[in-house]
Design an enzyme around this catalytic site. Structure first.
Site, PDB file in Angstrom:
ATOM      1  N   ALA A 121     103.413 164.710   1.302  1.00  0.00           N
ATOM      2  CA  ALA A 121     103.321 164.247  -0.035  1.00  0.00           C
ATOM      3  C   ALA A 121     102.735 163.251   0.479  1.00  0.00           C
ATOM      4  O   ALA A 121     101.168 163.298   0.523  1.00  0.00           O
ATOM      5  CB  ALA A 121     104.342 163.501  -0.480  1.00  0.00           C
ATOM      6  N   HIS A 122     101.573 163.305  -1.373  1.00  0.00           N
ATOM      7  CA  HIS A 122     100.666 162.524  -1.514  1.00  0.00           C
ATOM      8  C   HIS A 122     100.785 160.704  -1.607  1.00  0.00           C
ATOM      9  O   HIS A 122     102.116 160.367  -1.475  1.00  0.00           O
ATOM     10  CB  HIS A 122     100.510 162.329  -2.956  1.00  0.00           C
ATOM     11  CG  HIS A 122     101.391 162.115  -4.078  1.00  0.00           C
ATOM     12  ND1 HIS A 122     101.411 162.137  -5.737  1.00  0.00           N
ATOM     13  CD2 HIS A 122     103.119 161.888  -4.248  1.00  0.00           C
ATOM     14  CE1 HIS A 122     102.719 161.419  -6.013  1.00  0.00           C
ATOM     15  NE2 HIS A 122     103.465 161.345  -5.159  1.00  0.00           N
TER      16      HIS A 122
END
Lengths: 328, 328, 328
Positions: free
Chosen positions: B219-220
């Site tokens: 994920a980011h």
């Protein structure tokens, strides 16, 4: 395409009750079907809809038929199977062609009537058997083999390198070349974005008739036996052998280097951590155990705090009893 | 390619027993190898095959050698490592080229000897380092950076938007722009259909030497430390920092905004739900705890119904004892 | 793009403290921001950085403001929301275009201002609504419908066949044709490599405003209600209906043919195995139960061996007590 109820009855081997001349043009669910559509009823749960449906015809199982149903009916032994057979007549498959937007290596061998959609990549010396369908954005690496009548859904990756690395003395990893390939036998279906890694040496093998759902991971040197079906997001670690006719749920994990006997059933989200030697077991849990035993354990699990409380209470009671002995 | 056993022994630094002039042309597994093939033996478990193999040569570890083995042998310290080194000589990598079927944005910077396969997309101002290989159907979004000697397997997605939304007053969600990028340092391998999201601001960072298997979600704003290896289908939530030299199993989940210390090992299907502060722990379970403690708990787990039954029995026994006291 | 602090304050509705003429050109995290960058502070946890940051401006929530902060500030009610709004001004979206490297079937209907990247496939009679963005390597099968203002990330697959097979008498499987489609309503975002299967009949439906993260599996005939958000690697089995405004964690599994009430929250890695009838529940575990009950159970779980030991000890003590009774 319009087809009369009489013609459909001939096609699927059923008996018409009502207007056999009436024509339908597409299938629909019983609660949504219109007068020019045909539907089916195989489950007692949906029986009420039979009295209210607007469908032009219901294909229904003999034991569900009732004279009060006013819609046209075709009565069959097994409505589910008959309707599934019928659905094929409403399909309009595109004519097979090899898209000029696909990349097919000149050394690849492509069988007859193969349909290759745009944005597919087929590598050096890969082989695709007759009548197979390769949907868009599929990647088939060099030297991999796909059998006849296979369906590869969009984004599937066949033949990426197995995940093999040897640690080096300085704490890094050295890539172990992955020189094998993937062999997918006849009549297999591979789901969207599913990945099947090539073997380190030899072949990762998907046997005849295997059906893999979407987003599944099949590691290097795995073998999956004939007519095994696996639901989405399951992962199989390296060198594991899954027997034939397994039925495996979604999000299951298999450790590497184990064998799973034929006719095994694995419940969704389970983890198979050791060999399954006996045929026909139904397993569940992390690690997977007998499914009934697991379900009983889950029932206790949710009341664990209560169980722990009872044990503390028993400890106190026993202490009181012991004290009582000493004082009495 | 044919190569003599003597030449191979020189290459991998081993001692020949048997016919050093004999030539082999490809590697194979010990149970499948033919006379023109070379195999290896590093594990006692497969020792029996050494007496029956048809292989033209066995590379084997010194402590496994026995004079009764009649096949030609090359004796080395570590057969696994030596054979892995040898495998590279049997590879025929394609010459690097940038396929004209790939889309490379004119502003992207592509290093020397980079191999970009058909159907790859490389966005605006993306950077690909020297000697990297980008397999078919990979997407590298704008502004992302890939280091040198990286391998990106088919279908990998680098730089898709992080999953960031702010709830609005009417119960809908407002997209939070994802303005950062992804940086993948040198010597990384990214598996097929693995996804690495761009940072909201700053960078999602995959440090030098990291190896990610297939179908992994990063994920980011995640950071993965040097030489960490992660097996398939694991997911790492936003802003989590994984230390260097972690070894992480398949289907593991990490919650967001935690840090995991270097040299941590996480067992497959575990859920890491809080910081891991001490280096070198081995964890397992949902939530992850010490792996030995977890294994002991799983043993009791499967017998939970029996444990609950015993507690009920104890309750009755104690009740009887108490009643006994009152009545005696 | 350079913009003055005064102009930004007007844009996001805040009050300037410091030099309103100062200009910034990009956003950054507070610990990394330079003099020509703007950052934000919404969480007390990061307050220390406000005194040391090099940022040209901090957007911060009123209750976090302190006069000792020497950096230029814009004070707002909700710094997170204000900054998220500001981020959009730093985006440089590419002008919408339909890449000639994408395949769009001539019968597909593409709305206004749609951006279709290279290597996308859009099948026969598919529909894409106005202002939608389809990133590279996305596959949209025939007859599927995507609404307005949708974002489809790279590698997403919309409309692959549902996983439906009927067993045949010889132990093989017969494919059940999948004749339905997928409908994605307005304002949805679909993550990278996420797969949504077409319905057997009718439609798989993703309602308005749904946000799906990466690598999610949505099976045939599923329906996901409005404004539901689902984290990565979750899988939803066939015909399950998820209510509106659900918030679902990563790696969750749903069995087929169940309904989940609106406003349900499901913790990561849970398994939802039966209907959720009541609105607004928070669930966790395999199978999913009340999240608080589950957390309490996990606490006991890790000490199960100790609990089992105590029960054995109690059994012995009671035996001693009973023996004591007999002997006393």
């Amino acid at each position: 395409m319009k087809i009369s109820i009489n013609d459909i009855a001939r096609l699927i081997g059923g008996r018409v009750v009502g207007d056999g001349q009436h024509e339908v043009s597409s299938p629909a669910k019983i609660e949504e079907a219109a007068a020019d559509q045909i539907t089916f009823l195989a489950n007692n749960k949906y029986l009420d809809f039979a009295f209210t449906t607007q469908a032009g015809c219901i294909v229904l199982s003999a034991q569900l038929y009732q004279p009060q149903i006013t819609a046209n009916c075709i009565i069959v032994d097994d409505a589910y199977q008959a309707f599934s057979q019928l659905l094929q007549h409403f399909q309009h498959p595109s004519a097979p062609e090899i898209s000029d937007r696909a990349f097919v290596h000149p050394s690849a061998v492509i069988g007859a009537r193969v349909h290759i959609y745009p944005n597919v990549y087929i590598g050096e010396r890969a082989v695709i058997g007759d009548d197979s369908i390769i949907y868009p954005n599929v990647t088939i690496y060099a030297h991999c083999v796909v059998g006849q009548r296979c369906i590869m859904h969009a984004g599937a990756v066949i033949g990426s390198d197995g995940f093999g690395f040897a640690p080096t003395e300085d704490g890094a990893y050295h890539k172990i070349p992955q020189l094998g390939n993937v062999i997918i036998e006849d009549d297999c279906e591979i789901g969207a974005n599913t990945c099947i890694d090539r073997a380190t040496m030899g072949s990762t093998i998907i046997r005849k008739g295997v059906k893999l759902d979407n987003l599944i991971q099949v590691a290097h040197n795995v073998e999956i036996g004939e007519h095994t079906v696996i639901a989405a997001q399951t992962g199989i670690s390296g060198s594991t052998k899954i027997g034939h006719h397994n039925r495996i749920g979604g999000q299951v994990g298999f450790v590497g280097h184990i064998s799973v006997a034929p006719y095994t059933q694995i419940n969704a989200q389970s983890a198979v951590a050791s060999h399954v030697k006996k045929e026909g077991l139904a397993l569940s849990g992390t690690p997977a155990i007998d499914i009934k035993q697991h379900f009983k354990a889950t029932v206790v699990y949710k009341d664990l705090p209560e169980l722990a409380r009872k044990v503390r209470e028993l400890e106190m009671l026993i202490q009181q009893l012991k004290n009582g002995e000493h004082t009495s």
